[in-house]
Design a protein around this motif. Structure first.
Motif, PDB file in Angstrom:
ATOM      1  N   GLY A 106     -18.947  43.049  11.404  1.00 25.05           N
ATOM      2  CA  GLY A 106     -17.876  42.991  10.413  1.00 25.05           C
ATOM      3  C   GLY A 106     -17.443  44.330   9.873  1.00 25.05           C
ATOM      4  O   GLY A 106     -16.986  44.426   8.737  1.00 25.05           O
ATOM      5  N   ARG A 107     -17.608  45.389  10.662  1.00 21.99           N
ATOM      6  CA  ARG A 107     -17.204  46.732  10.243  1.00 21.99           C
ATOM      7  C   ARG A 107     -17.873  47.137   8.941  1.00 21.99           C
ATOM      8  O   ARG A 107     -17.297  47.872   8.135  1.00 21.99           O
ATOM      9  N   SER A 108     -19.102  46.670   8.745  1.00 18.28           N
ATOM     10  CA  SER A 108     -19.848  47.011   7.524  1.00 18.28           C
ATOM     11  C   SER A 108     -20.137  48.497   7.415  1.00 18.28           C
ATOM     12  O   SER A 108     -20.409  49.008   6.320  1.00 18.28           O
ATOM     13  N   THR A 109     -20.067  49.216   8.536  1.00 18.92           N
ATOM     14  CA  THR A 109     -20.243  50.670   8.501  1.00 18.92           C
ATOM     15  C   THR A 109     -19.177  51.350   7.648  1.00 18.92           C
ATOM     16  O   THR A 109     -19.360  52.493   7.213  1.00 18.92           O
ATOM     17  N   SER A 110     -18.069  50.660   7.374  1.00 20.25           N
ATOM     18  CA  SER A 110     -16.995  51.250   6.566  1.00 20.25           C
ATOM     19  C   SER A 110     -17.453  51.581   5.147  1.00 20.25           C
ATOM     20  O   SER A 110     -16.821  52.396   4.469  1.00 20.25           O
ATOM     21  N   TYR A 111     -18.526  50.930   4.702  1.00 21.53           N
ATOM     22  CA  TYR A 111     -18.987  51.146   3.340  1.00 21.53           C
ATOM     23  C   TYR A 111     -20.024  52.264   3.238  1.00 21.53           C
ATOM     24  O   TYR A 111     -20.585  52.504   2.167  1.00 21.53           O
ATOM     25  N   LEU A 112     -20.270  52.950   4.353  1.00 22.02           N
ATOM     26  CA  LEU A 112     -21.141  54.126   4.356  1.00 22.02           C
ATOM     27  C   LEU A 112     -20.242  55.338   4.137  1.00 22.02           C
ATOM     28  O   LEU A 112     -19.767  55.963   5.078  1.00 22.02           O
ATOM     29  N   ILE A 113     -20.002  55.673   2.883  1.00 16.51           N
ATOM     30  CA  ILE A 113     -18.927  56.618   2.594  1.00 16.51           C
ATOM     31  C   ILE A 113     -19.385  58.072   2.549  1.00 16.51           C
ATOM     32  O   ILE A 113     -18.545  58.972   2.543  1.00 16.51           O
ATOM     33  N   SER A 114     -20.661  58.326   2.524  1.00 15.70           N
ATOM     34  CA  SER A 114     -21.140  59.708   2.554  1.00 15.70           C
ATOM     35  C   SER A 114     -21.959  59.938   3.815  1.00 15.70           C
ATOM     36  O   SER A 114     -22.483  58.992   4.419  1.00 15.70           O
ATOM     37  N   ASN A 115     -22.097  61.203   4.203  1.00 21.41           N
ATOM     38  CA  ASN A 115     -22.942  61.525   5.355  1.00 21.41           C
ATOM     39  C   ASN A 115     -24.380  61.093   5.098  1.00 21.41           C
ATOM     40  O   ASN A 115     -25.082  60.655   6.020  1.00 21.41           O
ATOM     41  N   GLU A 116     -24.817  61.199   3.853  1.00 23.67           N
ATOM     42  CA  GLU A 116     -26.176  60.759   3.502  1.00 23.67           C
ATOM     43  C   GLU A 116     -26.334  59.261   3.738  1.00 23.67           C
ATOM     44  O   GLU A 116     -27.366  58.810   4.261  1.00 23.67           O
ATOM     45  N   ASP A 117     -25.301  58.472   3.385  1.00 27.59           N
ATOM     46  CA  ASP A 117     -25.341  57.030   3.638  1.00 27.59           C
ATOM     47  C   ASP A 117     -25.537  56.740   5.124  1.00 27.59           C
ATOM     48  O   ASP A 117     -26.345  55.890   5.511  1.00 27.59           O
ATOM     49  N   VAL A 118     -24.773  57.448   5.954  1.00 31.80           N
ATOM     50  CA  VAL A 118     -24.839  57.214   7.401  1.00 31.80           C
ATOM     51  C   VAL A 118     -26.214  57.594   7.940  1.00 31.80           C
ATOM     52  O   VAL A 118     -26.846  56.834   8.680  1.00 31.80           O
ATOM     53  N   ASN A 119     -26.702  58.774   7.545  1.00 31.34           N
ATOM     54  CA  ASN A 119     -28.000  59.233   8.044  1.00 31.34           C
ATOM     55  C   ASN A 119     -29.137  58.326   7.584  1.00 31.34           C
ATOM     56  O   ASN A 119     -30.059  58.023   8.353  1.00 31.34           O
TER      57      ASN A 119
END
Length: 247
Positions: A106-119
């Motif tokens: 569901g494109r939930s990755t869209s809510y990872l708004i900072s590089n820290e969130d992604v990592n």
């Protein structure tokens, strides 16, 4: 990360997405990938109101759902009383036992708004996947979505579920060209006798990604991409990534 789809928004989301998404096709898409890599256990991150969970359960698969919203999980548990759901954050979770596939839907990755969130998210996936397991996730392609949003200041989606007509009016404003972030304001209406009645307004800050960004994030978190799929969803051009731990 914002608190997503709580309270009545969870019910509205569930009703509208029954029309937006063909969940049988969605299940077949992810399950085909899971079976291709001989995965026996699956964790779905962003399990929402349990529509995919229902399909996994009907096929007697070893499934667990994880979501950030209590309200969404409450609907999912009512829909799938024998499924296991976890209230949790994709950036920091620990399973009792590692799984051999993790899907973020569901494109939930869209809510990872900072590089820290992604990592932090990829680090959590790395910690909870078996050595031979795969992670599968989608993301909105910045190269196609940002021009589309700029050229279409108002985006309208309609849905009819159980005899009720819904309308969603979305406006997008780019807030950061550095991280490709946008403010998303969505107004939800019920249509009755050709008149629209506002029932909810939702505000989110979301992030879209380039394929190169995702490739680099995965490399830095000890994953390697084994498949990239260009996939159109009901509203967005996305990529689906299949990756495994780097040897």
């Amino acid at each position: 990360m914002a608190t997503l789809y709580d309270g009545k928004m969870a019910t509205i989301y569930d009703a509208m997405y029954q029309t937006f998404v063909d969940y049988d096709e969605e299940y077949n898409f992810y399950n085909t990938l899971i079976q291709e890599y001989n995965c026996k256990t699956v964790l779905e991150i962003g399990s929402g109101t349990g529509n995919l969970a229902k399909r996994f359960q009907e096929n007697n698969q070893n499934y667990t759902g994880l979501d950030y919203s209590k309200s969404m999980i409450a609907i999912a548990e009512e829909r799938n009383q024998d499924c296991h759901f976890i209230l949790g954050d994709m950036r920091n979770f620990n399973l009792e036992q590692k799984v051999d596939s993790i899907i973020i839907t569901g494109r939930s990755t869209s809510y990872l708004i900072s590089n820290e969130d992604v990592n932090e998210t990829f680090a959590s996936l790395h910690n909870n996947i078996t050595n031979d397991g795969v992670i599968i996730f989608d993301f909105i392609d910045a190269n196609r979505f940002i021009p589309y949003a700029n050229e279409n200041p108002l985006i309208i989606h309609k849905a009819v579920h159980e005899g009720i007509s819904y309308l969603r009016e979305s406006t997008w404003e780019t807030t950061s060209q550095e991280n490709f972030m946008l403010d998303w304001i969505a107004k939800y209406y019920i249509i009755q006798e050709q008149e629209k009645e506002l029932i909810a307004t939702d505000f989110s800050t979301v992030r879209v990604f380039t394929l190169n960004e995702i490739q680099l994030f995965l490399y830095l978190n000890k994953f390697e991409i084994i498949k990239t799929i260009d996939r159109k969803t009901y509203a967005y051009d996305t990529y689906v990534i299949v990756a495994k731990k780097r040897s």
